[in-house]
Design an enzyme around this catalytic site. Sequence first.
Site, PDB file in Angstrom:
ATOM      1  N   ASN A 167      44.367 -30.860 -16.256  1.00  0.00           N
ATOM      2  CA  ASN A 167      45.084 -31.576 -15.187  1.00  0.00           C
ATOM      3  C   ASN A 167      44.630 -33.029 -15.005  1.00  0.00           C
ATOM      4  OD1 ASN A 167      42.686 -30.659 -14.037  1.00  0.00           O
ATOM      5  ND2 ASN A 167      43.604 -30.202 -12.054  1.00  0.00           N
ATOM      6  N   PRO A 191      37.950 -29.953 -24.853  1.00  0.00           N
ATOM      7  CA  PRO A 191      39.027 -30.224 -23.893  1.00  0.00           C
ATOM      8  C   PRO A 191      40.009 -29.049 -23.832  1.00  0.00           C
ATOM      9  CG  PRO A 191      39.444 -31.390 -25.957  1.00  0.00           C
ATOM     10  CD  PRO A 191      38.123 -30.671 -26.132  1.00  0.00           C
ATOM     11  N   GLU A 266      32.786 -26.304 -11.661  1.00  0.00           N
ATOM     12  CA  GLU A 266      33.772 -26.953 -10.781  1.00  0.00           C
ATOM     13  C   GLU A 266      35.039 -26.114 -10.900  1.00  0.00           C
ATOM     14  OE1 GLU A 266      33.279 -29.497  -8.819  1.00  0.00           O
ATOM     15  OE2 GLU A 266      31.330 -30.187  -9.543  1.00  0.00           O
ATOM     16  N   LEU A 267      35.253 -25.235  -9.930  1.00  0.00           N
ATOM     17  CA  LEU A 267      36.294 -24.209 -10.102  1.00  0.00           C
ATOM     18  C   LEU A 267      37.505 -24.449  -9.197  1.00  0.00           C
ATOM     19  CD1 LEU A 267      33.813 -21.193 -10.418  1.00  0.00           C
ATOM     20  CD2 LEU A 267      34.646 -22.751 -12.196  1.00  0.00           C
ATOM     21  N   CYS A 300      42.919 -29.424  -8.241  1.00  0.00           N
ATOM     22  CA  CYS A 300      42.065 -28.457  -7.530  1.00  0.00           C
ATOM     23  C   CYS A 300      41.960 -28.853  -6.058  1.00  0.00           C
ATOM     24  CB  CYS A 300      40.685 -28.420  -8.165  1.00  0.00           C
ATOM     25  SG  CYS A 300      39.951 -30.059  -8.270  1.00  0.00           S
ATOM     26  N   GLU A 398      46.062 -20.377  -6.006  1.00  0.00           N
ATOM     27  CA  GLU A 398      46.388 -21.798  -6.161  1.00  0.00           C
ATOM     28  C   GLU A 398      47.844 -21.901  -6.598  1.00  0.00           C
ATOM     29  OE1 GLU A 398      43.164 -22.856  -9.065  1.00  0.00           O
ATOM     30  OE2 GLU A 398      43.173 -24.677  -7.867  1.00  0.00           O
ATOM     31  N   GLU A 475      29.393 -33.127  -9.006  1.00  0.00           N
ATOM     32  CA  GLU A 475      29.623 -34.169 -10.008  1.00  0.00           C
ATOM     33  C   GLU A 475      29.860 -35.488  -9.281  1.00  0.00           C
ATOM     34  OE1 GLU A 475      32.769 -32.581 -12.604  1.00  0.00           O
ATOM     35  OE2 GLU A 475      31.182 -31.878 -13.927  1.00  0.00           O
TER      36      GLU A 475
HETATM   37  P1  NAP Z   1      41.403 -22.817 -17.206  1.00  0.00           P
HETATM   38  O1  NAP Z   1      42.494 -21.996 -17.723  1.00  0.00           O
HETATM   39  O2  NAP Z   1      40.277 -22.130 -16.508  1.00  0.00           O
HETATM   40  O3  NAP Z   1      40.852 -23.653 -18.456  1.00  0.00           O
HETATM   41  C1  NAP Z   1      39.855 -24.631 -18.290  1.00  0.00           C
HETATM   42  C2  NAP Z   1      39.160 -24.832 -19.618  1.00  0.00           C
HETATM   43  O4  NAP Z   1      38.485 -23.633 -19.966  1.00  0.00           O
HETATM   44  C3  NAP Z   1      40.110 -25.136 -20.772  1.00  0.00           C
HETATM   45  O5  NAP Z   1      39.483 -26.041 -21.634  1.00  0.00           O
HETATM   46  C4  NAP Z   1      40.248 -23.776 -21.413  1.00  0.00           C
HETATM   47  O6  NAP Z   1      40.593 -23.818 -22.776  1.00  0.00           O
HETATM   48  C5  NAP Z   1      38.845 -23.262 -21.267  1.00  0.00           C
HETATM   49  N1  NAP Z   1      38.701 -21.819 -21.472  1.00  0.00           N
HETATM   50  C6  NAP Z   1      39.558 -20.836 -21.152  1.00  0.00           C
HETATM   51  N2  NAP Z   1      39.024 -19.636 -21.519  1.00  0.00           N
HETATM   52  C7  NAP Z   1      37.821 -19.900 -22.074  1.00  0.00           C
HETATM   53  C8  NAP Z   1      36.806 -19.101 -22.675  1.00  0.00           C
HETATM   54  N3  NAP Z   1      36.900 -17.778 -22.760  1.00  0.00           N
HETATM   55  N4  NAP Z   1      35.706 -19.719 -23.169  1.00  0.00           N
HETATM   56  C9  NAP Z   1      35.583 -21.059 -23.103  1.00  0.00           C
HETATM   57  N5  NAP Z   1      36.513 -21.866 -22.555  1.00  0.00           N
HETATM   58  C10 NAP Z   1      37.613 -21.291 -22.042  1.00  0.00           C
HETATM   59  O7  NAP Z   1      41.903 -23.936 -16.202  1.00  0.00           O
HETATM   60  P2  NAP Z   1      43.064 -24.978 -16.414  1.00  0.00           P
HETATM   61  O8  NAP Z   1      44.354 -24.258 -16.269  1.00  0.00           O
HETATM   62  O9  NAP Z   1      42.825 -25.813 -17.614  1.00  0.00           O
HETATM   63  O10 NAP Z   1      42.826 -25.955 -15.160  1.00  0.00           O
HETATM   64  C11 NAP Z   1      43.253 -25.651 -13.892  1.00  0.00           C
HETATM   65  C12 NAP Z   1      42.119 -25.058 -13.066  1.00  0.00           C
HETATM   66  O11 NAP Z   1      41.040 -25.979 -13.022  1.00  0.00           O
HETATM   67  C13 NAP Z   1      42.516 -24.848 -11.625  1.00  0.00           C
HETATM   68  O12 NAP Z   1      41.997 -23.623 -11.192  1.00  0.00           O
HETATM   69  C14 NAP Z   1      41.852 -26.011 -10.903  1.00  0.00           C
HETATM   70  O13 NAP Z   1      41.600 -25.782  -9.547  1.00  0.00           O
HETATM   71  C15 NAP Z   1      40.603 -26.158 -11.690  1.00  0.00           C
HETATM   72  N6  NAP Z   1      40.027 -27.489 -11.524  1.00  0.00           N
HETATM   73  C16 NAP Z   1      38.894 -27.615 -10.774  1.00  0.00           C
HETATM   74  C17 NAP Z   1      38.349 -28.877 -10.561  1.00  0.00           C
HETATM   75  C18 NAP Z   1      37.106 -29.040  -9.748  1.00  0.00           C
HETATM   76  O14 NAP Z   1      36.507 -30.108  -9.823  1.00  0.00           O
HETATM   77  N7  NAP Z   1      36.676 -28.043  -8.980  1.00  0.00           N
HETATM   78  C19 NAP Z   1      38.959 -30.004 -11.128  1.00  0.00           C
HETATM   79  C20 NAP Z   1      40.114 -29.838 -11.885  1.00  0.00           C
HETATM   80  C21 NAP Z   1      40.635 -28.566 -12.078  1.00  0.00           C
HETATM   81  P3  NAP Z   1      42.114 -23.563 -23.252  1.00  0.00           P
HETATM   82  O15 NAP Z   1      42.867 -24.724 -22.787  1.00  0.00           O
HETATM   83  O16 NAP Z   1      41.988 -23.500 -24.733  1.00  0.00           O
HETATM   84  O17 NAP Z   1      42.554 -22.283 -22.628  1.00  0.00           O
END
Ligand code: NAP
Length: 494
Positions: A167, A191, A266-267, A300, A398, A475
């Site tokens: 995002n 990434p 950071e979830l 997020c 979310e 962070e």
């Molecule tokens: P996501 O599905 O959890 O994926 C995040 C990252 O993790 C991606 O690079 C993904 O790779 C990787 N990943 C997934 N499964 C994995 C595994 N088994 N082992 C290692 N890496 C793995 O989240 P997203 O859809 O990209 O992002 C949206 C989420 O991020 C939302 O929940 C949002 O709230 C959260 N977020 C939090 C913050 C914060 O600062 N708290 C900031 C921004 C976003 P792939 O792309 O290859 O699946």
Amino acid sequence: MSDSTEGNGKREQLVVERVPKALLVGGRWRPASDGREYEVEDPSTARPLCAVPDAGAEDARAAMDAAAAAQDGWAATAPRERGEILRRAFELIVERQQELALLMTLEMGKPVAESRSEVLYAAEFFRWFSEEAVRIEGGWRTAPDGNGRIWVMRRPVGPALLITPWNFPMAMGTRKIGPAVAAGCTMIVKPAHQTPLSMLALAEILGQAGLPDGVLNVLTTSRPAEISDPLTDDPRLRKLSFTGSTGVGRKLIELSARQVLRTSMELGGNAPLIVCRDADLEKAVEGAAIAKMRNIGEACTAANRIYVHRELAEAFTGRLAEKLGSMVVGRGTEPGTQVGPLIDGAGLDKVDRLVRDAVSAGARAVTGGAPLSDRPGYFYPPTVLADVPTDAAMLREEIFGPVAPVVTFEDDDEALRLANDTEFGLVGYVFTESLRRGIRYAEELETGMLGLNKGVVSTPAAPFGGVKQSGTGREGGSVGIDEYLEIKYVAVDV
Ligand code: NAP
């Protein structure tokens, strides 16, 4: 096709072509060891943009070898030198802002104006941490009994695995890479599969800024577990920093237990935005529009649950619907676009499911309410829902899209109870003209951050992070570098 459309198409092609579509391992750009690739899609057309390497376990091991080999030399580099590399990278990013913004919009979808802001926001983390690199502190004190001295120093944690979401494809990277570089850690960056290009462009810039080979390694992949499994099993890895969903974060915390890794998580968020009876209505509408619509609602920090005092609810909902309903939806590259497409079909289906669920439970769509099926890509219009029942799924999960659910409350006790009734605790927003009330919410809302009469909290100068299941660690700010430093205490006999 008009000349300008053709010209824009060429420009888009050029910025994509310019990015190295390769893994970066030990300073060398190369394909995946088994030759696999996957396609990166433009969410505004649902068409492929290009292909990038699809790294697997062997590439992960090679990246680990490179990060481990570079660690000692990098840790011994002068802090000023590490800072200067970040500073040069900051300047290069700013110089290339327009082109990086277009690249980001092509792979992620957000309007170019928002991508430009993200590019600057991302660069600012490098500027911030270039200044932190030379301020890593220790301590020296006489033991309380006078016998001996207590010496505390900070050392780099060691090689780190940094996993980022789609995002904010660049800023979520620089928020980790900046402090890791400043602290003297080497790293492997993975990434999100949807947005590898911004990270590859960033890695190239860091090389141009003088980052030595092996300090930053980048693995693009569509098979994340094949990377994280061998890496978290490898005793040379010492740190895992993750930004993404709470579900994946939980899995990674489990994996981190194998080698007892330092973790930063950071979830996900489920931000409440509370409009108190004494709020300035216009300020609250403005704040809610930003907190909801920034990044197409795919943040997020996005306001996910809007609680409005009963007396203001009708006026607030009407004004918010007017504002959101007039926003221009379109391809992020088109001038004037304020709302781009969602990231992919799964993202669009989720938003659609949550809206249908709320409407079937009694919510009313004041504006929007259904996907835009008249075009390719994954478009959902800005939507304001009134009378959302408090047990609707969208108030628990979310939404990650441009949908603002409004719920009314009677008094502050009820607003606090509703706002805290979630496993998430990233950020909240409160609109009130009363100092006393503002302080009460600041103290009692169970979140890591709060926007008080403000719809945006993010800045490199402040500690960003959540409580409860929104994560651990911070962070940015003066504490951001601590995530990459170990404390070592030396008992000194004198
Ligand atoms: P996501 O599905 O959890 O994926 C995040 C990252 O993790 C991606 O690079 C993904 O790779 C990787 N990943 C997934 N499964 C994995 C595994 N088994 N082992 C290692 N890496 C793995 O989240 P997203 O859809 O990209 O992002 C949206 C989420 O991020 C939302 O929940 C949002 O709230 C959260 N977020 C939090 C913050 C914060 O600062 N708290 C900031 C921004 C976003 P792939 O792309 O290859 O699946």
